[in-house]
Write a protein that holds these residues in place. Sequence first.
Motif, PDB file in Angstrom:
ATOM      1  N   THR A 160      -0.904  12.113   4.583  1.00 28.32           N
ATOM      2  CA  THR A 160      -1.660  11.590   3.456  1.00 28.32           C
ATOM      3  C   THR A 160      -2.206  10.232   3.872  1.00 28.32           C
ATOM      4  N   LYS A 161      -3.170   9.712   3.149  1.00 31.80           N
ATOM      5  CA  LYS A 161      -3.697   8.381   3.445  1.00 31.80           C
ATOM      6  C   LYS A 161      -2.820   7.347   2.766  1.00 31.80           C
ATOM      7  N   MET A 162      -2.172   6.517   3.571  1.00 30.23           N
ATOM      8  CA  MET A 162      -1.196   5.575   3.038  1.00 30.23           C
ATOM      9  C   MET A 162      -1.854   4.251   2.672  1.00 30.23           C
ATOM     10  N   ILE A 163      -1.128   3.473   1.880  1.00 26.56           N
ATOM     11  CA  ILE A 163      -1.560   2.138   1.479  1.00 26.56           C
ATOM     12  C   ILE A 163      -0.604   1.105   2.062  1.00 26.56           C
ATOM     13  N   PRO A 164      -1.031  -0.166   2.167  1.00 25.93           N
ATOM     14  CA  PRO A 164      -0.117  -1.224   2.605  1.00 25.93           C
ATOM     15  C   PRO A 164       0.969  -1.462   1.567  1.00 25.93           C
ATOM     16  N   ASN A 165       2.090  -2.025   2.011  1.00 28.71           N
ATOM     17  CA  ASN A 165       3.158  -2.360   1.065  1.00 28.71           C
ATOM     18  C   ASN A 165       2.692  -3.362   0.020  1.00 28.71           C
ATOM     19  N   LEU A 166       1.845  -4.292   0.409  1.00 33.02           N
ATOM     20  CA  LEU A 166       1.422  -5.370  -0.484  1.00 33.02           C
ATOM     21  C   LEU A 166      -0.021  -5.176  -0.944  1.00 33.02           C
TER      22      LEU A 166
END
Length: 215
Positions: A160-166
């Motif tokens: 899946t396309k992930m996002i940054p933690n912040l």
Amino acid sequence: MAKTCIICQADAPFLYQTKPHSPIYYRCENCCCVFEDEHFFIPADEEKKRYDTHNNDVEDARYQNFVSPVVNQVKKYYNQQAIGLDFGAGSGPVITKMLNDAGYQLDCYDPYYFPDTDVKENHYDYIVCCETMEHFYHPIDEFKWMKKLLKNGGIFFGKTKMIPNLVDEAYFDGFGYKNDPTHVVFYAENTLQKIKEIVGFTDFHLSDKIIIFKK
């Protein structure tokens, strides 16, 4: 304005909305998951129509190239004697096709296109889940089910396309992945670590941007 995180039940304050009456998104302060307010989920018939428009030609070289990192990870860990499950296979199960061509055997499950309840009675050496996690309305329930379907020592391979933690509002505004109305949950690395803990996987790591959980 805040919600309870759909992953870890921590507080998830408001993150983003483009305009009144458009979907609202929240970001968990604990596991960094971003998720859509459930009141904006589209009805099942509209969701199916959206999936029907996808050009999922299993012979398309670009489509095959897109999923090839998942196929390569399966081949890295397993030989043709292992039995897999293509979870959320969609109308064009290209991973199954590519692995079948290489002598591998997989079952397919998809609530719209392969609603085969027999998979609930089976156990698999591995599960592939490509471009499906972002559609989960109840992610923890789905991951618990997939863990149950795995044999001891079995592996989940996800893409899946992930996002940054912040992730912040400005980042999310430019995050085109959210613009598909069937995409309702987005995962950061912290989110996946929390899923490992809650569901009880023995290991989590990323390899070539592929999410790997081990039972």
